[in-house]
Write an enzyme that holds these catalytic residues in place. Structure first.
Site, PDB file in Angstrom:
ATOM      1  N   TYR A 119       0.803  -1.273  -0.068  1.00 24.95           N
ATOM      2  CA  TYR A 119       0.046   0.031  -0.060  1.00 24.95           C
ATOM      3  C   TYR A 119       0.789   1.205  -0.200  1.00 24.95           C
ATOM      4  O   TYR A 119       0.397   2.099  -0.778  1.00 24.95           O
ATOM      5  CB  TYR A 119      -0.902   0.064   1.227  1.00 24.95           C
ATOM      6  CG  TYR A 119      -1.814   1.254   1.406  1.00 24.95           C
ATOM      7  CD1 TYR A 119      -2.985   1.312   0.401  1.00 24.95           C
ATOM      8  CD2 TYR A 119      -1.457   2.379   2.182  1.00 24.95           C
ATOM      9  CE1 TYR A 119      -3.807   2.493   0.584  1.00 24.95           C
ATOM     10  CE2 TYR A 119      -2.243   3.238   2.288  1.00 24.95           C
ATOM     11  CZ  TYR A 119      -3.442   3.566   1.714  1.00 24.95           C
ATOM     12  OH  TYR A 119      -4.168   4.519   1.506  1.00 24.95           O
ATOM     13  N   ALA A 163       2.568   1.918  -3.464  1.00 21.73           N
ATOM     14  CA  ALA A 163       1.600   1.975  -4.401  1.00 21.73           C
ATOM     15  C   ALA A 163       1.220   3.756  -4.172  1.00 21.73           C
ATOM     16  O   ALA A 163       1.225   4.611  -5.307  1.00 21.73           O
ATOM     17  CB  ALA A 163       0.307   1.399  -4.358  1.00 21.73           C
TER      18      ALA A 163
END
Length: 253
Positions: free
Chosen positions: A160, A163
């Site tokens: 996460y 990203a």
């Protein structure tokens, strides 16, 4: 009371991940501005319920389209449905994401790819799909949702964080390439927003202590704070703002 942006009235707006959390607040706010709002989400129950709840009294009833954004073919079909209903899309809010906690040890090539797909990949392909609309309309605004989590070096979700850090690179790349067509691209970077999901899963008493120490303004950061910035970035009032990161985090970073 929120500011009113006349330039948003009747504008075709696409919001990804709009069925709950920050996304639902974005949908509500853009509908209140009189925009033609189409939103996409994998959660059909909440998506249909939100569209129905906002339809009464709206200048334009919001359109919900059910789709899995990790399936790019399905994403393109959903975008085409919104275009067919609402006209050329000139505002895109790349909001959809999933901050599921995960460790380095449990991450596999498959979960890595899925994490990138749900938190980054669809942002590019959504922008790619609406860029021709914006060129034809003479301009537009793309708002990519980032996160302060990677700036704060938070742990327990490496995919996460990777990203979300990449979102800011994507923003700058798109801003350069699309700028000649009067298409603005910015990153809206929320802090720790007190959505129902965050409160239910992640915000513990010790988390509140962490927030109090980190934020300069010791008040809950709410979805409405993010929506207020999104409205400005979507409207003509921010006409010369592009390739920038707009952080809304109570002064944490």
């Amino acid at each position: 009371m929120n500011a009113l942006y006349p330039s948003l009235q009747d504008r075709s707006v696409l919001i990804t991940g709009g069925a709950s959390g920050i996304g639902a607040t974005l949908v509500e706010n853009f509908v209140a501005q009189g925009a033609k709002v189409g939103f996409i989400d994998i959660d059909a129950g909440n998506g249909n319920a939100l569209a129905a709840a906002l339809a009464t009294g709206a200048r334009h009833e919001p359109l919900f389209v059910h789709a899995d954004l990790t399936d790019i073919a399905a994403l393109k079909v959903a975008i085409e449905a919104i275009r067919a209903s609402n006209g050329l899309i000139t505002v895109l809010l790349n909001n959809a994401a999933n901050d599921k906690r995960h460790s380095i040890e449990e991450t596999t090539p498959q979960t890595w790819d899925l994490g990138i797909a749900v938190n980054l990949r669809h942002q590019f392909f959504s922008a790619q799909a609406v860029a021709p609309d914006m060129r034809a309309a003479g301009g537009g605004s793309i708002i990519n949702l980032g996160s302060v989590s990677w700036m704060l070096k938070q742990g327990s979700m490496p995919v996460y964080l990777t990203a979300k850090s990449a979102v800011q690179g994507l923003t700058r790349s798109l801003a350069r390439d699309l700028g000649p067509s009067n298409i603005r691209v910015n990153t809206l970077v929320p802090g720790w927003v007190m959505t129902d999901k965050q409160l239910r899963l992640w915000v513990k008493p010790e988390s509140k202590d962490e927030i109090a120490k980190g934020q300069c303004i010791n008040q809950p950061l709410m979805p409405q704070h993010i929506a207020s910035m999104a409205l400005f970035l979507a409207a003509d009032d921010s006409a010369m703002c592009t390739a920038q990161d707009f952080v809304v985090d109570g002064g944490w970073t």
